[in-house]
Design an enzyme around this catalytic site. Structure first.
Site, mmCIF file in Angstrom:
data_model
loop_
_atom_site.group_PDB
_atom_site.id
_atom_site.type_symbol
_atom_site.label_atom_id
_atom_site.label_comp_id
_atom_site.label_asym_id
_atom_site.label_seq_id
_atom_site.Cartn_x
_atom_site.Cartn_y
_atom_site.Cartn_z
ATOM 1 N N ASN A 447 68.399 17.720 38.536
ATOM 2 C CA ASN A 447 67.171 18.732 37.902
ATOM 3 C C ASN A 447 66.790 18.488 36.354
ATOM 4 O OD1 ASN A 447 64.417 19.993 38.570
ATOM 5 N ND2 ASN A 447 65.709 21.606 38.819
ATOM 6 N N TRP A 448 65.550 17.740 36.404
ATOM 7 C CA TRP A 448 65.341 17.221 34.763
ATOM 8 C C TRP A 448 63.965 18.095 34.921
ATOM 9 C CZ3 TRP A 448 64.504 11.173 34.311
ATOM 10 C CH2 TRP A 448 65.633 10.092 34.492
ATOM 11 N N LYS A 449 63.767 18.723 35.361
ATOM 12 C CA LYS A 449 63.021 19.748 35.275
ATOM 13 C C LYS A 449 61.642 19.399 34.556
ATOM 14 C CE LYS A 449 65.586 23.334 35.153
ATOM 15 N NZ LYS A 449 65.891 25.029 35.128
ATOM 16 N N HIS A 534 62.594 26.811 44.026
ATOM 17 C CA HIS A 534 63.120 26.854 42.944
ATOM 18 C C HIS A 534 63.081 28.383 42.636
ATOM 19 C CE1 HIS A 534 65.057 26.184 38.458
ATOM 20 N NE2 HIS A 534 66.053 25.313 39.642
ATOM 21 N N GLU A 536 62.271 28.763 39.073
ATOM 22 C CA GLU A 536 61.063 28.944 38.836
ATOM 23 C C GLU A 536 59.611 28.606 39.595
ATOM 24 O OE1 GLU A 536 64.463 27.009 35.817
ATOM 25 O OE2 GLU A 536 62.551 25.741 36.317
ATOM 26 N N GLU A 606 71.301 29.534 43.174
ATOM 27 C CA GLU A 606 71.321 29.035 41.851
ATOM 28 C C GLU A 606 70.615 30.932 40.857
ATOM 29 O OE1 GLU A 606 67.471 27.454 40.800
ATOM 30 O OE2 GLU A 606 66.627 28.593 42.514
ATOM 31 N N GLY A 612 70.224 28.735 32.847
ATOM 32 C CA GLY A 612 69.180 28.437 31.360
ATOM 33 C C GLY A 612 70.175 29.479 30.255
ATOM 34 N N SER A 652 73.539 27.279 35.136
ATOM 35 C CA SER A 652 74.994 26.820 34.134
ATOM 36 C C SER A 652 76.000 25.649 34.374
ATOM 37 C CB SER A 652 74.688 28.311 32.934
ATOM 38 O OG SER A 652 73.443 28.612 32.495
ATOM 39 N N GLY A 673 70.766 21.645 35.773
ATOM 40 C CA GLY A 673 69.668 21.741 35.397
ATOM 41 C C GLY A 673 69.673 20.878 33.602
ATOM 42 N N GLY A 674 70.409 21.356 32.723
ATOM 43 C CA GLY A 674 70.358 20.530 30.950
ATOM 44 C C GLY A 674 71.111 19.899 31.166
#
Length: 691
Positions: A447-449, A534, A536, A606, A612, A652, A673-674
């Site tokens: 997930n590049w966000k 998600h 967010e 999640e 994050g 994470s 994610g990251g």
């Protein structure tokens, strides 16, 4: 608890609408008269033709009855709940006006069956409006009595039934007579005020003058004789008891009151009722004249009661050859006595023995001409009792629908039993060397966000594509990018190796929604997946379960595979509510899907507190919640579906902890994610499936 409240509100609305619609349907003329009263009160009297008012009364009764039936059986739940809300939004302000202005004494909601004051009607509508809001907010919480495939039977049967009831009541007379002139009622007794009943109260004020000064006095402070009387006024201060029949009077052509004479007659009396002879149906005048001749032969009084003018009476005589006497009676009283113009009523000693519509007048057969009413069937009270009529309605309407519901529920239960049995038969668990193996797909999704411009995104995607082509992964790989990357990346991405997905889509199909991207648009870029729910999106953009439900439906409609995210906050985890939270999120947005559609869903757990933040749930914590998620899927769709559902971990996850996480039996991969923004880091997580 919410479902209990919704279904209680639904039942209350259904009962009220069914009762209101039915009593209007059995007396469509009464509803027409009440609509006319409303128009008069609004200053619109005479602007709408009677035929239009009559059609409106039939349609209104059918609409109310059918809405009630649809709510009762949960048919077209969204439509029927919205119709009930629209109706209550229209009626509540109207009844508030009635309560404040009091232009008419009774709103007519339940015809003459249940008479409410205007304030009682308003508060009743406030309660119903609140119930309609609740039902409209959560329509799918209404449980069904009949499956969707059989609902058409209830719909058509209800519409035909209520229209037949209205049609028959118009042709003949109302099947249920709730008015004070019903068969069996004694008119004179209905006019009496019971002993001890509350009496009306009046207050008289006297205006007197003395030495040029005028003052008002009551009987309590009436002054001495030095004051001169000028005027007085009397006002009613309390209504008191009003008898059911308070406006019945008969005046003959000479102006004499015949009320007592008619009501005190110990024998039979025929009363031909016509509020307005100008509009009366004269098709059966020959039969009316035969009945008059029969009455004359046997010495029974025969009067026509009307509110028409002398000119209209003479015109009727000329058209029909009528020889019976005409008397004057109040128009509203005549409309209340019988719902037919003309109609015939037979009294005996002031008691209503029979009532006939002009379409169903009694036939005097030649061999019965010499038979007096005492010996004739028409001179006796009919045996058609109210319990008998109710029984017929139960047999013709309620019983068939009850049997349909019973058969439908039995069929659905046996279908459920068969499906459950098939699931058990299909569910196999292969254990080799104490390791459970399943056929569900293993996936690592990135997930590049909101990261990387178009050029950097293309470069990363190309690097991943080349790397994984050279070193085939042991799992499915998906990258979910911002919208601007999708079309460009899809042109060179080998989607047999790497699937392409979007990070979101709109909850609308198309239209004036500036800045939104629809599921159809996402699909047109070549994407296969979409992330929905998600944390967010839930937190920053306030996406509710209802919004997500619409997004899921639209995504699946356009052939997109949904990665549906669920998870709890730190506060919810510390409060031990994680199970409750994830279950509610599934129930609110995806548990409404059919088994076939749910099988296309990928679940991503999640923990919000680990996204994050660098924090990671331990492998044991992650496995515990993943196992719970799989268990509630099994409760909803069966073990076979649960075993086939892919559940990803998304908090994470890194190359260092991925092997331990992925080794757990209920963790089928990760939503990254990251760590998905660098090819080497992402490849390290993918390679965890090779260890």
């Amino acid at each position: 608890m919410r479902k209990v409240v919704v279904n209680l509100c639904r039942m209350m609305l259904a009962v009220v609408f069914i009762l209101s619609g039915f009593v209007k349907a059995v007396d469509p003329l009464g509803t027409q008269y009440k609509m006319g009263d409303y128009l008069e009160a609004m200053g619109l009297g005479g602007l709408v033709p009677n035929t239009v008012l009559l059609a409106a009364s039939v349609l209104l009764s059918a609409l109310e009855f059918c809405i009630g039936i649809f709510l009762l059986f949960a048919i077209r739940r969204r439509l029927s709940s919205r119709l009930s809300l629209v109706l209550m939004i229209a009626m509540t302000p109207l009844t508030l006006w009635l309560a404040l202005a009091n232009p008419i004494s009774d709103c007519g909601c339940f015809g003459d069956a249940v008479v409410l004051t205007n304030w009682q009607t308003f508060w009743k509508n406030v309660v119903l409006l609140a119930a309609a809001i609740v039902v409209t907010r959560w329509p799918t919480d209404m449980f069904r009595f009949v499956s969707e495939s059989n609902q058409w039977i209830v719909v058509n049967y209800s519409v035909v039934f209520i229209l037949i009831v209205s049609g028959w009541s118009l042709y003949d007379l109302p099947q249920f007579d709730f008015r004070p002139y019903h068969i069996g009622a004694n008119i004179k007794e209905g006019m009496e005020i019971p002993e001890g009943a509350e009496q009306p109260e009046f207050e008289t004020t006297f205006i007197l003058e003395k030495n040029g000064e005028r003052r008002e006095f009551t009987l309590d402070d009436y002054p001495d004789s030095t004051w001169t009387f000028v005027d007085s006024k009397t006002v009613q201060t309390r209504q008191g008891y009003v008898p059911p029949i308070h406006d019945f009077s008969i005046t003959n052509s000479d102006g004499e009151d015949m009320t007592e004479e008619v009501l005190n007659d110990k024998g039979y009396t025929f009363l031909l009722i016509s509020p307005h002879l100008e509009y009366a149906d004269d098709a059966r005048h020959d039969l009316i004249n035969e009945l008059f001749e029969y009455a004359q032969e046997h010495g029974y009084p025969f009067y026509c009661l009307t509110a028409s003018t002398d000119e209209a009476i003479e015109r009727w005589r000329d058209m029909t050859g009528a020889e019976y006497d005409f008397c004057q009676t109040d128009e509203i009283t005549l409309k209340t006595i019988i719902r037919s113009n003309p109609g015939l009523m037979l009294l005996k000693a002031g008691t209503v023995i029979r009532k006939w519509s002009h379409n169903n007048l009694p036939q005097i057969e030649p061999d019965l001409l010499s038979m007096p009413l005492e010996q004739s069937e028409i001179g006796q009270m009919p045996q058609d009792s109210v319990p008998g009529k109710i029984t017929r309605i139960l047999l013709w309407f309620v019983l068939p629908l009850a049997l349909l519901s019973l058969a439908d529920r039995t069929w659905m239960w046996t279908k459920w039993v068969r499906r459950r049995k098939n699931r058990r038969n299909k569910t196999t668990q292969i254990i080799t060397n104490k390791k459970e193996t399943t056929m569900r797909k293993k996936i690592v999704a990135g997930n590049w966000k909101m990261n990387m411009n178009l050029q950097d995104g293309i470069a990363l995607a190309k690097e991943l594509n080349e790397t994984l082509k050279a070193d085939k992964p042991n799992c499915g790989v998906v990258i979910c990018t911002p919208f601007i990357h999708l079309a460009s990346i899809a042109q060179f991405l080998d989607q047999d190796i790497i699937g392409l997905g979007a990070e979101n889509c709109a909850d609308k199909e198309k239209g004036a929604f500036t800045g939104e991207v629809s599921a159809e648009m996402v699909k047109s870029t070549g994407a296969q997946y979409v992330i929905l729910g998600h944390s967010e999106r839930r937190e920053y953009y306030k996406e509710t379960p209802e919004i997500l439900k619409e997004k899921v439906l639209l995504a699946q409609k356009n052939g997109l595979k949904v990665i549906f995210c669920i998870g709890e906050s730190l506060a919810e985890r510390e409060a031990g509510k994680q199970n409750e939270v994830v279950k509610a999120e599934l129930e609110g947005s995806v548990f409404n899907l059919s088994e076939e559609d749910f099988r296309k869903i990928v679940i991503a757990y999640e923990p919000i507190w680990a996204i994050g933040t660098g924090k990671t749930a331990t492998a044991e914590q992650a496995e515990e919640i993943h196992a719970y998620i799989r268990s509630i899927i099994a409760e909803k769709y069966g073990q076979a579906v649960a075993d086939d559902t892919t559940i990803l971990y998304g908090g994470s996850c890194k190359a260092s902890n991925a092997p331990e996480l992925f080794a757990k039996p209920d963790i089928d991969g990760g939503l990254i994610g990251g760590a998905s923004l660098k090819a080497a880091d992402f490849k390290g997580i993918i390679d965890a499936w090779k260890k």
